[in-house]
Design a protein around this motif. Sequence first.
Motif, mmCIF file in Angstrom:
data_model
loop_
_atom_site.group_PDB
_atom_site.id
_atom_site.type_symbol
_atom_site.label_atom_id
_atom_site.label_comp_id
_atom_site.label_asym_id
_atom_site.label_seq_id
_atom_site.Cartn_x
_atom_site.Cartn_y
_atom_site.Cartn_z
ATOM 1 N N LYS A 17 53.443 -58.886 56.798
ATOM 2 C CA LYS A 17 52.889 -58.365 55.535
ATOM 3 C C LYS A 17 51.749 -57.397 55.819
ATOM 4 C CE LYS A 17 49.948 -59.953 51.810
ATOM 5 N NZ LYS A 17 48.676 -59.572 52.397
ATOM 6 N N GLU A 18 50.829 -57.805 56.685
ATOM 7 C CA GLU A 18 49.689 -56.952 57.022
ATOM 8 C C GLU A 18 50.139 -55.701 57.776
ATOM 9 O OE1 GLU A 18 46.624 -57.460 55.870
ATOM 10 O OE2 GLU A 18 47.390 -59.236 54.846
ATOM 11 N N LEU A 19 51.057 -55.863 58.708
ATOM 12 C CA LEU A 19 51.530 -54.767 59.542
ATOM 13 C C LEU A 19 52.178 -53.650 58.729
ATOM 14 C CD1 LEU A 19 51.937 -53.888 62.552
ATOM 15 C CD2 LEU A 19 54.174 -55.008 62.408
ATOM 16 N N ILE A 20 52.919 -54.028 57.675
ATOM 17 C CA ILE A 20 53.652 -53.025 56.897
ATOM 18 C C ILE A 20 53.001 -52.750 55.544
ATOM 19 C CG2 ILE A 20 55.817 -53.509 58.093
ATOM 20 C CD1 ILE A 20 56.713 -55.095 55.580
ATOM 21 N N ASN A 21 51.768 -53.241 55.377
ATOM 22 C CA ASN A 21 50.998 -53.002 54.149
ATOM 23 C C ASN A 21 51.795 -53.421 52.910
ATOM 24 O OD1 ASN A 21 48.698 -52.174 52.737
ATOM 25 N ND2 ASN A 21 49.556 -50.139 52.395
ATOM 26 N N PRO A 60 55.405 -49.999 51.072
ATOM 27 C CA PRO A 60 55.559 -48.577 50.772
ATOM 28 C C PRO A 60 56.265 -47.817 51.896
ATOM 29 C CG PRO A 60 53.304 -49.031 51.439
ATOM 30 C CD PRO A 60 54.012 -50.364 51.336
ATOM 31 N N MET A 61 56.449 -48.454 53.039
ATOM 32 C CA MET A 61 57.037 -47.801 54.211
ATOM 33 C C MET A 61 58.557 -47.716 54.092
ATOM 34 S SD MET A 61 54.753 -49.714 57.102
ATOM 35 C CE MET A 61 55.153 -48.569 58.407
ATOM 36 N N SER A 62 59.149 -46.840 54.899
ATOM 37 C CA SER A 62 60.606 -46.728 54.963
ATOM 38 C C SER A 62 61.181 -47.909 55.737
ATOM 39 C CB SER A 62 61.010 -45.423 55.651
ATOM 40 O OG SER A 62 60.690 -45.474 57.026
ATOM 41 N N TYR A 117 63.250 -47.697 58.126
ATOM 42 C CA TYR A 117 63.209 -47.271 59.529
ATOM 43 C C TYR A 117 61.858 -47.614 60.159
ATOM 44 C CZ TYR A 117 63.406 -44.107 63.548
ATOM 45 O OH TYR A 117 63.386 -43.573 64.802
ATOM 46 N N SER A 118 60.781 -47.268 59.470
ATOM 47 C CA SER A 118 59.430 -47.540 59.986
ATOM 48 C C SER A 118 59.164 -49.034 60.089
ATOM 49 C CB SER A 118 58.375 -46.884 59.098
ATOM 50 O OG SER A 118 58.508 -45.484 59.146
ATOM 51 N N ILE A 119 59.585 -49.788 59.078
ATOM 52 C CA ILE A 119 59.384 -51.242 59.085
ATOM 53 C C ILE A 119 60.079 -51.865 60.291
ATOM 54 C CG2 ILE A 119 59.951 -53.398 57.879
ATOM 55 C CD1 ILE A 119 59.587 -51.735 55.236
ATOM 56 N N CYS A 120 61.318 -51.489 60.503
ATOM 57 C CA CYS A 120 62.070 -52.056 61.628
ATOM 58 C C CYS A 120 61.470 -51.639 62.962
ATOM 59 C CB CYS A 120 63.533 -51.652 61.543
ATOM 60 S SG CYS A 120 64.381 -52.428 60.169
ATOM 61 N N GLY A 121 61.010 -50.395 63.058
ATOM 62 C CA GLY A 121 60.376 -49.931 64.288
ATOM 63 C C GLY A 121 59.125 -50.747 64.605
ATOM 64 N N LEU A 122 58.325 -51.007 63.582
ATOM 65 C CA LEU A 122 57.107 -51.805 63.787
ATOM 66 C C LEU A 122 57.436 -53.248 64.140
ATOM 67 C CD1 LEU A 122 54.771 -50.403 61.004
ATOM 68 C CD2 LEU A 122 54.435 -50.256 63.496
ATOM 69 N N MET A 123 58.457 -53.810 63.488
ATOM 70 C CA MET A 123 58.839 -55.183 63.834
ATOM 71 C C MET A 123 59.277 -55.244 65.291
ATOM 72 S SD MET A 123 60.629 -56.977 60.476
ATOM 73 C CE MET A 123 62.219 -56.326 60.826
ATOM 74 N N TYR A 124 60.103 -54.303 65.722
ATOM 75 C CA TYR A 124 60.588 -54.295 67.107
ATOM 76 C C TYR A 124 59.427 -54.108 68.088
ATOM 77 C CZ TYR A 124 63.393 -53.286 71.193
ATOM 78 O OH TYR A 124 63.954 -53.318 72.447
ATOM 79 N N LYS A 125 58.551 -53.155 67.787
ATOM 80 C CA LYS A 125 57.405 -52.876 68.646
ATOM 81 C C LYS A 125 56.502 -54.095 68.805
ATOM 82 C CE LYS A 125 53.472 -49.756 69.013
ATOM 83 N NZ LYS A 125 52.752 -48.650 68.369
#
Length: 110
Positions: free
Chosen positions: A7-11, A94-96, A98-106
């Motif tokens: 939740k915090e990571l993806i705002n 609010p993120m895409s 693609y961005s959400i999945c990239g952050l989860m993987y990272k």
Amino acid sequence: MTVNELKELINASVLSGEAGEREITSGMVCDLLSWVMAGGKAGMAWVTVQTHLNVVAVAALHDISCIVLPEGIKMEGAPLEKAIQENITVLSSPMSAYSICGLMYKNGVE
């Protein structure tokens, strides 16, 4: 990673359930419900743009950690009420996708 950390990571805002300390063990981005039914796992974070009742039913079927709605999409009405009833956490970011999945993987979610 926990649901609260995601939740915090993806705002994200919490639409139902509690972000809490539930562990996320894997992730999936998919809008085809039959695909999620076949490959879903307990503890998964599921990123989807779909917001109807069947999304909640599939999440409950697999004991998914959370449903993540990208692009600021909201879940409302009967589907949100059902998510609340089933104690399924629904996040809206609010993120895409693609961005959400990239952050989860990272951050260690595969």
